[in-house]
Design an enzyme around this catalytic site. Sequence first.
Site, PDB file in Angstrom:
ATOM      1  N   HIS A  37       0.829  -1.219   0.000  1.00  0.00           N
ATOM      2  CA  HIS A  37       0.000   0.000   0.000  1.00  0.00           C
ATOM      3  C   HIS A  37       0.862   1.268   0.000  1.00  0.00           C
ATOM      4  O   HIS A  37       0.591   2.213  -0.744  1.00  0.00           O
ATOM      5  CB  HIS A  37      -0.883   0.059   1.254  1.00  0.00           C
ATOM      6  N   GLY A 145      -3.010  -1.401  -7.007  1.00  0.00           N
ATOM      7  CA  GLY A 145      -1.872  -2.317  -7.069  1.00  0.00           C
ATOM      8  C   GLY A 145      -2.088  -3.461  -8.051  1.00  0.00           C
ATOM      9  O   GLY A 145      -3.208  -3.936  -8.244  1.00  0.00           O
TER      10      GLY A 145
END
Length: 275
Positions: A37, A145
């Site tokens: 993250h 992501g």
Amino acid sequence: MRTITDTAAMQAQGLAWRRGGLRVGLVPTMGFLHTGHTSLMDLARRHCDVLVASIFVNPIQFGLNEDLDQYPRDLEGDAAKCQAHGVDLLFMPSDFYPPGFRTSVRVAQLTEILCGVDRPEHFDGVTSVVARFFGVIQPSVAVFGEKDFQQLAVIRRMVRDLAMPVEILSGPLVRQADGIALSSRNVNLSAVDRQRALSLSGALRELRAQVQAGERDLAKLVARARAQVDCDRLEYLELRDGDDLELLSELRAPARAFVAARYGETRLIDNLSVL
Ligand code: PAF
């Protein structure tokens, strides 16, 4: 770093930034943040004037028997990580869906393969929450992501199809030194399953090595990789086109291997570009 929990206040701020000509960046998360993250935050930081991170465990992307209740949380640790990675505003909504919320955003086909087979409503929950984040926060750029490679493809499709004025950027999957893909769900694995789960990245890496060594028999490559995975239940291990996620019938670039496997209640996914 400011924190906002009120959705109307967030939208007022997002609209004010947009009117002021500021480029707002968004990294949406469900919290329990790890290096995967924070690497997205670092990437977003380079593409915006103000950076918003959201932490919201979105109930509508979990199925009835899924791990919504077990989803790990660490709000204090998360806030410190956001602060350390250049987040200007942390949005942690306590009132995200308005009473009577009825709207669902659905991307057809792309959501019916891979993770969509075992989680038929999951991606509708993801696209619906992300569409609402875009409306509330008004970002010019949002970062996702490649760990959730299918999610990224689904969101790109939604943004194109609905002409949403948001640039979508992606950040690479981040692994631990032993190869396991970082996931908030890894903490739910027993020590034994954590060890067994190394077979996921191991099988993908071995598959790529065989491709690099010249193996072109797709059925053989997939069968060998499947046999290598040590798990309670293998959901899928497939080779697909790395752009449109079409199933490959013969090996050609861009090819990407995708895997999902269960360890008890914990479901892990991984993917790797192989050609
Ligand atoms: O990838 C996630 O963590 C979630 O699916 C997202 C994009 C934050 C939506 O809830």
